[in-house]
Write a protein that holds these residues in place. Sequence first.
Motif, PDB file in Angstrom:
ATOM      1  N   GLY A  44     110.143 -84.537 -31.551  1.00  0.00           N
ATOM      2  CA  GLY A  44     110.348 -85.720 -32.312  1.00  0.00           C
ATOM      3  C   GLY A  44     109.670 -85.782 -33.474  1.00  0.00           C
ATOM      4  N   ILE A  45     108.433 -85.404 -33.388  1.00  0.00           N
ATOM      5  CA  ILE A  45     107.441 -85.305 -34.455  1.00  0.00           C
ATOM      6  C   ILE A  45     108.185 -84.183 -35.440  1.00  0.00           C
ATOM      7  CG2 ILE A  45     105.225 -84.799 -35.255  1.00  0.00           C
ATOM      8  CD1 ILE A  45     104.239 -86.219 -32.693  1.00  0.00           C
ATOM      9  N   GLY A  46     108.456 -83.076 -35.239  1.00  0.00           N
ATOM     10  CA  GLY A  46     108.877 -81.910 -35.885  1.00  0.00           C
ATOM     11  C   GLY A  46     109.989 -82.502 -36.868  1.00  0.00           C
ATOM     12  N   LEU A  47     110.772 -83.064 -36.106  1.00  0.00           N
ATOM     13  CA  LEU A  47     112.132 -83.611 -36.676  1.00  0.00           C
ATOM     14  C   LEU A  47     111.875 -84.694 -37.920  1.00  0.00           C
ATOM     15  CD1 LEU A  47     114.921 -84.159 -33.919  1.00  0.00           C
ATOM     16  CD2 LEU A  47     114.683 -82.388 -35.672  1.00  0.00           C
ATOM     17  N   VAL A  48     110.867 -85.411 -37.771  1.00  0.00           N
ATOM     18  CA  VAL A  48     110.473 -86.186 -38.742  1.00  0.00           C
ATOM     19  C   VAL A  48     109.808 -85.620 -39.961  1.00  0.00           C
ATOM     20  CG1 VAL A  48     108.807 -88.063 -39.343  1.00  0.00           C
ATOM     21  CG2 VAL A  48     110.040 -88.248 -37.250  1.00  0.00           C
ATOM     22  N   PHE A  49     108.935 -84.691 -39.608  1.00  0.00           N
ATOM     23  CA  PHE A  49     108.596 -83.817 -40.761  1.00  0.00           C
ATOM     24  C   PHE A  49     109.814 -82.944 -41.517  1.00  0.00           C
ATOM     25  CE2 PHE A  49     104.288 -83.712 -38.647  1.00  0.00           C
ATOM     26  CZ  PHE A  49     103.552 -83.975 -39.882  1.00  0.00           C
ATOM     27  N   LEU A  50     110.830 -82.528 -40.633  1.00  0.00           N
ATOM     28  CA  LEU A  50     111.966 -81.883 -41.310  1.00  0.00           C
ATOM     29  C   LEU A  50     112.553 -83.043 -42.224  1.00  0.00           C
ATOM     30  CD1 LEU A  50     113.514 -79.868 -38.196  1.00  0.00           C
ATOM     31  CD2 LEU A  50     112.683 -79.052 -40.629  1.00  0.00           C
ATOM     32  N   VAL A  51     112.726 -84.070 -41.846  1.00  0.00           N
ATOM     33  CA  VAL A  51     113.527 -85.004 -42.723  1.00  0.00           C
ATOM     34  C   VAL A  51     112.557 -85.297 -44.011  1.00  0.00           C
ATOM     35  CG1 VAL A  51     114.086 -87.353 -42.945  1.00  0.00           C
ATOM     36  CG2 VAL A  51     115.036 -86.231 -40.927  1.00  0.00           C
ATOM     37  N   VAL A  52     111.432 -85.511 -43.760  1.00  0.00           N
ATOM     38  CA  VAL A  52     110.442 -85.493 -44.966  1.00  0.00           C
ATOM     39  C   VAL A  52     110.465 -84.645 -45.858  1.00  0.00           C
ATOM     40  CG1 VAL A  52     108.155 -86.062 -45.471  1.00  0.00           C
ATOM     41  CG2 VAL A  52     109.059 -87.316 -43.551  1.00  0.00           C
ATOM     42  N   THR A  53     110.603 -83.479 -45.425  1.00  0.00           N
ATOM     43  CA  THR A  53     110.571 -82.345 -46.156  1.00  0.00           C
ATOM     44  C   THR A  53     112.011 -82.014 -46.796  1.00  0.00           C
ATOM     45  OG1 THR A  53     109.255 -81.157 -44.808  1.00  0.00           O
ATOM     46  CG2 THR A  53     109.884 -79.707 -45.882  1.00  0.00           C
ATOM     47  N   HIS A  62     111.227 -80.037 -55.789  1.00  0.00           N
ATOM     48  CA  HIS A  62     111.111 -78.601 -54.942  1.00  0.00           C
ATOM     49  C   HIS A  62     109.882 -78.217 -54.388  1.00  0.00           C
ATOM     50  CE1 HIS A  62     115.353 -77.967 -55.526  1.00  0.00           C
ATOM     51  NE2 HIS A  62     115.369 -77.952 -56.820  1.00  0.00           N
ATOM     52  N   ASN A  63     108.767 -78.787 -54.967  1.00  0.00           N
ATOM     53  CA  ASN A  63     107.230 -78.630 -54.552  1.00  0.00           C
ATOM     54  C   ASN A  63     106.887 -79.394 -53.422  1.00  0.00           C
ATOM     55  OD1 ASN A  63     107.292 -76.322 -56.366  1.00  0.00           O
ATOM     56  ND2 ASN A  63     106.570 -77.565 -58.087  1.00  0.00           N
ATOM     57  N   ARG A  64     106.970 -79.178 -52.365  1.00  0.00           N
ATOM     58  CA  ARG A  64     106.463 -79.874 -51.114  1.00  0.00           C
ATOM     59  C   ARG A  64     105.161 -79.358 -50.707  1.00  0.00           C
ATOM     60  NH1 ARG A  64     107.962 -84.207 -51.848  1.00  0.00           N
ATOM     61  NH2 ARG A  64     107.388 -84.746 -49.846  1.00  0.00           N
ATOM     62  N   ALA A  75     108.951 -78.781 -34.440  1.00  0.00           N
ATOM     63  CA  ALA A  75     110.577 -79.149 -33.753  1.00  0.00           C
ATOM     64  C   ALA A  75     110.669 -77.947 -32.865  1.00  0.00           C
ATOM     65  CB  ALA A  75     111.485 -79.433 -34.701  1.00  0.00           C
ATOM     66  N   PRO A  76     110.776 -76.608 -33.378  1.00  0.00           N
ATOM     67  CA  PRO A  76     110.992 -75.560 -32.360  1.00  0.00           C
ATOM     68  C   PRO A  76     109.928 -75.268 -31.318  1.00  0.00           C
ATOM     69  CG  PRO A  76     110.396 -74.755 -34.592  1.00  0.00           C
ATOM     70  CD  PRO A  76     110.610 -76.307 -34.551  1.00  0.00           C
TER      71      PRO A  76
END
Length: 104
Positions: A44-53, A62-64, A75-76
């Motif tokens: 779940g925390i990884g999915l939040v990071f994915l959305v924010v990224t 493009h610069n995160r 996530a994985p």
Amino acid sequence: MSQRIAGGDPAAPEILVAMTTARPDRRGSARRPRTVWTGFVLFGIGLVFLVVTVLPFFWGDHNRPVWLNVGCMLAPIGFVIAVLGSVRAGRADQRAAAARLSQR
């Protein structure tokens, strides 16, 4: 219901009856192992990071920061931990059921 299985072991009907009449332990089946919960939380925390990224890419940013990209790896990792915990718990339940059947 037939007492014999064609070409089977004479003890097989007893095992079949034990398997069909046994009731699952509600406390054990409703409770997930700690590794599965840990995997769910990390996923779940990884999915939040994915959305924010990923979302800022749609607006041209493009610069995160690198830490956001590294956080996406949760996530994985969480998915693998949850799957391995589920497989391990399933095998433990299977061994316990086999031990109960062998005691009869």
